[in-house]
Design an enzyme around this catalytic site. Structure first.
Site, mmCIF file in Angstrom:
data_model
loop_
_atom_site.group_PDB
_atom_site.id
_atom_site.type_symbol
_atom_site.label_atom_id
_atom_site.label_comp_id
_atom_site.label_asym_id
_atom_site.label_seq_id
_atom_site.Cartn_x
_atom_site.Cartn_y
_atom_site.Cartn_z
ATOM 1 C CE LYS A 168 17.974 0.444 4.917
ATOM 2 N NZ LYS A 168 17.971 1.257 3.913
ATOM 3 C CB SER A 223 29.640 2.521 6.004
ATOM 4 O OG SER A 223 28.608 2.854 6.768
ATOM 5 C CD GLU A 244 30.731 -9.733 2.989
ATOM 6 O OE1 GLU A 244 32.007 -9.113 3.210
ATOM 7 O OE2 GLU A 244 30.709 -10.808 3.295
ATOM 8 C CB CYS A 278 33.976 -2.770 -0.355
ATOM 9 S SG CYS A 278 32.965 -4.107 -0.848
ATOM 10 C CD GLU A 379 35.689 2.091 1.786
ATOM 11 O OE1 GLU A 379 35.478 0.953 1.312
ATOM 12 O OE2 GLU A 379 35.089 2.439 2.788
HETATM 13 P P1 ADP Z 1 27.213 4.029 2.232
HETATM 14 O O1 ADP Z 1 28.219 5.059 2.926
HETATM 15 O O2 ADP Z 1 27.908 3.141 1.631
HETATM 16 O O3 ADP Z 1 25.848 4.503 1.796
HETATM 17 P P2 ADP Z 1 25.781 3.091 4.736
HETATM 18 O O4 ADP Z 1 26.250 2.344 5.848
HETATM 19 O O5 ADP Z 1 25.506 4.502 4.996
HETATM 20 O O6 ADP Z 1 26.891 3.186 3.361
HETATM 21 O O7 ADP Z 1 24.680 2.433 3.736
HETATM 22 C C1 ADP Z 1 24.276 1.203 3.598
HETATM 23 C C2 ADP Z 1 23.014 0.697 4.045
HETATM 24 O O8 ADP Z 1 22.927 1.003 5.404
HETATM 25 C C3 ADP Z 1 22.054 1.734 3.206
HETATM 26 O O9 ADP Z 1 20.875 0.492 3.074
HETATM 27 C C4 ADP Z 1 21.529 2.439 4.330
HETATM 28 O O10 ADP Z 1 20.156 2.872 4.062
HETATM 29 C C5 ADP Z 1 21.785 1.718 5.502
HETATM 30 N N1 ADP Z 1 22.046 2.503 6.950
HETATM 31 C C6 ADP Z 1 22.441 3.516 6.788
HETATM 32 N N2 ADP Z 1 22.459 4.142 8.243
HETATM 33 C C7 ADP Z 1 21.583 3.048 8.777
HETATM 34 C C8 ADP Z 1 21.250 3.086 10.399
HETATM 35 N N3 ADP Z 1 21.758 3.933 11.229
HETATM 36 N N4 ADP Z 1 20.505 1.984 10.593
HETATM 37 C C9 ADP Z 1 20.260 1.080 9.664
HETATM 38 N N5 ADP Z 1 20.625 1.226 8.340
HETATM 39 C C10 ADP Z 1 21.481 2.004 7.924
#
Ligand code: ADP
Length: 475
Positions: A168, A223, A244, A278, A379
């Site tokens: 995904k 994140s 990561e 990062c 960050e």
């Molecule tokens: P950023 O703040 O860098 O966007 P995220 O962790 O929100 O970091 O996003 C990184 C990836 O994680 C993206 O592909 C996002 O769609 C996915 N993501 C965010 N929230 C969820 C969740 N609750 N479950 C699965 N994937 C998630």
């Protein structure tokens, strides 16, 4: 989406729009998948696992090598998609596509080097043999900041190991992901082995990944907050996880460093991807003896940077990813200046010459930054460089380590002993010593502490997708 070897729409027929962050314009509509599609893709990956994992490493290697060749040939095409979708300047996008393709090549080679072991056993009539076998179905989630290389960094070792995968991509950057899956298809990856599920809401897809018992491993880049959420979910079935996560990289300019040389490097890595990497330095610790020269050189380079649409020549600052990202940067800068930091340049959103249509923030430098400021702890993920002067090389190690993150760090010094001592003392996974780019497909990338678990790249990277099995034979 690409599920079981076929390009398809969401069952609901829904789509979501992709936006160019440089202009705010829509650039395409993509299938809006969810739990149903994730489940279908996992089932396909599960069915394909037997045949794929039984192929020889040589056969899998050949397919990965073809994918490498295709990605290299299409370097500019993918880079253009990346610039339009993610915003980084075209030259940086070209570099990323090359870096991404390197993982396909590296793991085409490593596929053939999954060596086992024989170990002397405690009994004379006993033999120990260790072998490494593919884990099974892998569910992968990737971020928007490096929308091509973060995909190949997971897909290449997973496929090389004999695993099948469902990926995904980030909702902001599905177009790059589609380009890569077209390459995998053309390279001859059999149906069901690599599946792509796109969606505007990551939650139901992530939920299916962690709860579906057919998934053996979750690999995630993003994140720290989301990483923890996934790791908690994965714990229920003890799925393997590789994470990561965020970083808060210190950049140390020690007493014996050449401050001008250090400043040149610091500017390049701080503003990489507009600060949205990062491994970008988030705290520039400069010894008081060099802080004036460092700051002068640093600022003189920053004020020459040009922000704009990455497709234009001479642009080195692209847009931030979203309004939320602009707000975070604004909050940190406001907090720092209200607590006594000095604003040396930047410090505002860019609105002229059509930049108001995108999410542009001026490259910014703050000096006199202290530990009570948000920017010292959080960050940033934006183009703001906080300079912190320090008195003693021994104290700065403690200051640098005073964070729950542990991804990248940088040391500048001409003193070999100081370099070695600091290298050993920093609690970070990736350390550049008089070097701003300690990365490459052949090198293990990953964090300590809350920056993650596991390593990507290098010969370690493939072991994230393998289980170790011991055989004890009586003879
Ligand atoms: P950023 O703040 O860098 O966007 P995220 O962790 O929100 O970091 O996003 C990184 C990836 O994680 C993206 O592909 C996002 O769609 C996915 N993501 C965010 N929230 C969820 C969740 N609750 N479950 C699965 N994937 C998630």
């Amino acid at each position: 989406m690409f599920i079981n070897g076929e390009w398809c729409q969401a069952e609901s027929g829904k789509k979501f729009g992709v936006i160019n962050p440089a202009t705010g314009e829509g650039i395409g509509d993509v299938a809006d998948g969810g739990q149903v599609e994730a489940e279908r893709a996992i089932q396909a990956a599960h069915s394909a696992f037997g045949d794929w994992s039984s192929m020889t490493a040589y056969e899998r290697s050949e397919i990965l090598y073809k994918a490498y060749k295709l990605m290299s040939t299409r370097r500019e095409e993918i880079a253009r998609t990346m610039t339009v979708e993610q915003g980084k300047p075209l030259r940086a996008a070209m570099n990323e596509v090359k870096y991404g393709a390197d993982f396909l090549l590296w793991y085409a080679e490593e596929a053939k080097r999954v060596y086992g072991e024989t170990i002397p056993a405690p009994r004379g009539d006993q033999r120990f043999i260790v072998l490494h076998q593919p884990i099974g179905v892998v569910a992968a989630i990737t971020p928007w900041n490096y929308p091509a290389s973060m995909i190949t960094r997971k897909v290449a070792p997973a496929l090389a190991a004999g695993c099948t995968i469902v990926l995904k991509p980030a909702e902001a950057t599905p177009l790059c992901a589609m380009e890569i899956f077209k390459i995998l298809e053309e390279a001859g990856v059999p149906k069901g082995v690599a599946n792509l599920v796109t969606g505007s809401d990551p939650k139901p897809i992530g939920e299916e990944f962690v709860t579906n018992p057919l998934v053996s491993k979750i690999t995630f880049t993003g994140s720290t907050e989301t990483g923890k959420l996934l790791a908690r979910g994965a714990a229920d079935q003890m799925k393997r996880v590789s994470l990561e996560l965020g970083g808060h990289a210190p950049f140390l300019v020690l007493k014996d460093a050449d401050p001008v040389f250090a400043a040149k490097g610091a500017v390049l890595v701080k503003y990489l991807n507009t600060g949205q990497a990062c491994i970008c330095p988030n705290r520039l610790f400069v010894h008081k003896s060099g802080v004036e020269a460092f700051t002068k050189e640093f600022v003189s380079r920053v004020i020459k940077m040009r922000a704009g649409n990455g497709l234009e020549q001479g642009i080195n600052i692209g847009p931030l990813v979203s309004e939320k990202a602009i707000e975070k940067v604004e909050r940190q800068v406001e907090d720092a200046t209200s607590k006594g930091a000095e604003l040396l340049c930047g410090g505002h959103r860019l609105m002229d010459d059509g930049l108001d249509r995108g999410y542009y923030y001026a490259p910014t430098v703050l000096s006199n930054v202290t530990s009570d400021m948000l920017i010292y702890r959080e960050e940033t993920f934006g183009p703001v460089a906080p300079i912190i002067a320090f008195d003693d090389d021994d104290d700065v190690l403690e200051m640098a380590n005073d964070t729950h993150y542990g991804l990248a760090a940088y040391i500048y010094t001409q003193n070999l002993s100081a370099a070695m001592r600091t290298f050993e003392g920093l609690r970070f996974g990736i350390i550049g010593i008089n070097d701003i780019n300690p990365t490459g497909a052949a090198a293990p990338f990953g964090g300590q502490k809350e920056s993650g678990l596991g390593r990507e790249g290098g010969h370690e990277g493939i072991f994230e997708y393998l289980e170790t099995k011991l055989g004890g034979f009586s003879v």
